[in-house]
Design a protein around this motif. Structure first.
Motif: not given
Ligand SMILES: NC(=O)c1ccc[n+]([C@@H]2O[C@H](COP(=O)([O-])OP(=O)(O)OC[C@H]3O[C@@H](n4cnc5c(N)ncnc54)[C@H](O)[C@@H]3O)[C@@H](O)[C@H]2O)c1
Length: 333
Positions: A8, A10, A33-34, A71, A75-76, A79, A93, A95, A122, A170
């Motif tokens: 992931g 993103g 990443d996909l 991701t 999907s959590h 995976l 990550e 939840p 975090l 959080h």
């Molecule tokens: N801890 C924090 O402060 C915090 C902040 C933001 C997001 N997050 C968490 O992080 C996670 C991702 O959030 P984001 O904002 O980056 O989302 P995002 O949509 O920007 O990125 C997710 C990425 O995962 C990839 N992906 C999805 N399924 C996949 C798979 N099976 N194999 C490979 N890649 C795959 C997608 O192509 C995408 O690039 C979420 O669970 C979100 O809640 C946590």
């Protein structure tokens, strides 16, 4: 030297890639990443990192000992199951999962595999939250009475999850971490204004067996950007304002003391003491979280935000969702 892969890449995964790419005591071997564009961006920053669209290829790589799953939330579970089945340590990550049953299952699988399961709560690594917890644990606020958290701003509006599942993990994790207890009752009210069935704003209450209470307000449809925690103790009060660059924590020497019984009423004296703004330690919370994951692997320690912590948070998120669906009816845990 632990060899890791990030799945992931993103918006948030990029930060994991940066951290694991920079930490000297580990080797970031692969990014998955996909989306090819996300992979190209990772490759541009870290030339030696392998990139793949196949999570199975990461799980099949015997050199990779640990994976970070960043991701989207649905999907959590799958995976993380596959990663644990392949013998990897897992940091997933928030939840952790979308249901308590899946979270329980992950905890059991990690135990059976003898692998570390850590959740990206975090804020449990934020130096200011640790300072608040220390104040509470040392009794500096007296017995804790209640606390409330606000996490509101305008956007990012998500489609696949509501503001509660996106933002509240959080705050729920902070409340459970500071109180060191699970609530007995959860109530939540919210409203979907922008998209049908996807709540933009949620107000939730967590009640604990000993009378402590926590209120959580989350929204992505709000004019203010607020990241604030307020703790009210019997002797002092404290706030953590993450939007304040230099004065994040304030300790208020304020309280109300019950005095002598006067007639039918008890006299209540209000104490308006000083406000202390302590120097707070620095450090990027995500860097500290990543280092903690590596340390737990190397020293075989249980992470602060382990799978059980993830499960407790998911239980509360789920209970609040059931309350939301029941129009704010209390849900017992
Ligand atoms: N801890 C924090 O402060 C915090 C902040 C933001 C997001 N997050 C968490 O992080 C996670 C991702 O959030 P984001 O904002 O980056 O989302 P995002 O949509 O920007 O990125 C997710 C990425 O995962 C990839 N992906 C999805 N399924 C996949 C798979 N099976 N194999 C490979 N890649 C795959 C997608 O192509 C995408 O690039 C979420 O669970 C979100 O809640 C946590």
């Amino acid at each position: 030297m632990v060899t890791v892969a990030v799945i992931g890449a993103g918006g948030w995964g990029k930060n994991h890639i940066r951290n694991f790419g920079e930490i000297q005591s580990c080797r970031l071997k692969a990014v998955c990443d996909l989306n090819e564009k996300a992979l190209a961006a990772a490759k541009a920053s870290y030339k030696n990192v392998e990139t793949t669209t196949s999570a199975a290829a990461v799980f099949g790589d015997r050199q990779i000992e640990a994976v970070i799953i960043a991701t989207d939330a649905p999907s959590h579970y799958r995976l993380a199951c596959d990663a644990l089945a392949a013998g990897k340590h897992v940091m997933v990550e928030k939840p952790m999962t979308l249901s308590p049953a899946d979270a329980e299952d992950l905890v059991k699988r990690a135990d059976a595999a003898g692998r570390i399961l850590m959740v990206g709560h975090l804020l449990e690594y934020h130096p200011c939250v640790l300072m608040l917890k220390d104040l509470v644990d040392k009794g500096r606020l007296g017995d804790l009475r209640y606390m409330y958290c606000q996490r509101v701003n305008l956007g990012v509006v998500r489609k696949d999850e509501n503001a509660w599942w996106s933002l509240a993990p959080h705050d729920v994790s902070i409340v459970l971490f500071v109180f060191q207890a699970e609530p007995v009752t959860v109530t939540a009210q919210g409203q979907a204004y922008l998209q049908k069935g996807v709540e933009d704003v949620v107000f939730a209450q967590l009640k604990f067996a000993d009378g402590r209470m926590a209120h959580i307000h989350v929204s992505w449809f709000d004019p203010h950007k607020i990241r604030k925690v307020t703790l009210v103790g019997a002797e002092r009060m404290a706030t953590f304002d993450d939007m304040d660059a230099s004065e994040k924590i304030r300790i208020y020497d304020k309280g109300v003391t019950a005095g002598a019984v006067v007639g039918y009423e008890q006299a209540l004296s209000i104490r308006m003491g000083d406000i202390l703004i302590p120097k707070t330690p620095g450090g990027e919370p995500l860097r500290l979280e990543c280092l903690h994951f590596l340390e737990c692997i190397e020293k075989k320690k249980t992470p602060r935000s382990d799978g059980r912590d993830g499960l407790r948070v998911v239980r509360v998120l789920d209970a609040a969702t059931r309350s939301l669906r029941a129009g704010g009816a209390p849900v017992n845990l």
